[in-house]
Design an enzyme around this catalytic site. Sequence first.
Site, short mmCIF file in Angstrom:
data_model
loop_
_atom_site.label_atom_id
_atom_site.label_comp_id
_atom_site.label_asym_id
_atom_site.label_seq_id
_atom_site.Cartn_x
_atom_site.Cartn_y
_atom_site.Cartn_z
N HIS A 231 19.29 20.08 12.11
CA HIS A 231 20.72 19.76 11.94
C HIS A 231 21.25 19.18 13.25
CE1 HIS A 231 20.80 23.62 14.03
NE2 HIS A 231 22.00 23.26 14.48
N ASP A 233 24.88 19.31 15.63
CA ASP A 233 26.07 20.14 15.74
C ASP A 233 27.31 19.26 15.51
OD1 ASP A 233 24.47 22.32 16.22
OD2 ASP A 233 24.70 22.26 18.39
N HIS A 288 18.20 18.98 16.01
CA HIS A 288 17.42 20.09 16.54
C HIS A 288 17.14 21.13 15.46
CE1 HIS A 288 21.70 20.91 17.22
NE2 HIS A 288 21.45 22.20 17.19
N ARG A 298 13.89 36.21 18.88
CA ARG A 298 14.59 35.24 19.72
C ARG A 298 16.09 35.46 19.50
NH1 ARG A 298 14.77 30.01 21.83
NH2 ARG A 298 16.65 28.88 21.24
O1 LIG Z 1 18.94 29.22 18.43
C1 LIG Z 1 18.98 28.10 18.89
O2 LIG Z 1 18.38 27.78 19.89
C2 LIG Z 1 19.75 26.99 18.21
C3 LIG Z 1 21.02 27.44 17.58
C4 LIG Z 1 21.74 26.30 16.94
O3 LIG Z 1 21.26 25.20 16.87
C5 LIG Z 1 23.08 26.49 16.38
O4 LIG Z 1 23.57 27.65 16.34
O5 LIG Z 1 23.68 25.48 15.95
FE LIG Z 2 22.75 23.70 16.43
#
Ligand SMILES: O=C(O)CCC(=O)C(=O)O
Ligand SMILES: [Fe+2]
Length: 353
Positions: A231, A233, A288, A298
């Site tokens: 996705h 942001d 990403h 994680r």
């Molecule tokens: O956990 C991550 O590194 C990415 C989180 C992410 O892309 C988001 O919350 O939009």
């Molecule tokens: Fe994100």
Amino acid sequence: MSTLSEAYEDLPLDLQHIKPVDFASLEAVPDSHVWHDSSFGACSDEHEKSLVPVIDLEDSNATELIGKACETLGVFQLKNHGIPLSLIEEVKSEAARFFALSARQKLKALRSPGGATGYGIARITPFFSKYMWHEGFTIMGSPVDHVKELWPHDHERFCDVMVNYQKKMKVLAERLTRLIFKSLNISDEEISWLSSTSNDSGSASTVSAALQLNSYPPCPEPNQTMGLAPHTDTFLLTILHQTQTNGLQIFKDGSGWLPVPPVEGALVVNMGDLFHILTNARFPNVLHRVVVSGTQQRLSTAYFYGPPIDFILSPFSKVLNSAQAPHYRSVAVKEYVAIKAQNLEKALSFIRA
Ligand SMILES: O=C(O)CCC(=O)C(=O)O
Ligand SMILES: [Fe+2]
């Protein structure tokens, strides 16, 4: 309408797209969470030097270095960012305390269908046929109403830490935004919303901001499932803290998925859709995703930052050279948020000029 959480009230989700499974009870990946993606194991060059630059905010060349990173990859890691490491640790430990609760407890803080704050799965879930190996807690403003349900006599610690972190993140996001505009030769005076939202007191317009706590539990079959699907942001920029467990990857044309390895004490900053629009596509809105680990949980904390929800944005005339036409029409932040919530990666095509 003046806040981001009000924008989400008009975009309710079904319960099946809010409620996480009880990951702790699963010994295998259920079919609902199996992704057939052969690229999970392909990104194995974690030990090679990362392409994502690590930039020191106190470096005398920080403005140019950040401007260049925004234009090339759309992502960089930031050192000497001014956020106390003790505060980052507290956010991490409060997030860990929350995600370690039993599923029954966590569900007491579930997001409501039209709600923005609370426990739940990723908002992008309805766009995919499979579920992700992920649970989250979204905070817009104060999480107190939800956290009181969990810890009736001990909610202050969590709430104070999250509210304090959001304040510090806002200051950093503003500083970065000014610096990025400076790298584009755009002065502060040309960005009216930035100066009118800088002080908390008496300002009518508030920036659009949200804090997203993410947890990716250790997975019995990590190559079978996705932590967070690809996705971009939505807002101007995202400031992310990640724990030492790998997983975040960015997509680069010609190279495929590249890791963004954790760097002790650094924050990951990535460009979102709104910066892509403002710069007439000069900054990539970096795609990403997150892959999961077989052994380690994680945790990450993403702070999303954008102009006030009523602000109307369009490509800056200064970034258009004389031969170039704007790629995007004007759009209010709240209109774009709604388009994105309903169309995900096709959202930009709806505002193409
Ligand atoms: O956990 C991550 O590194 C990415 C989180 C992410 O892309 C988001 O919350 O939009
Ligand atoms: Fe994100």
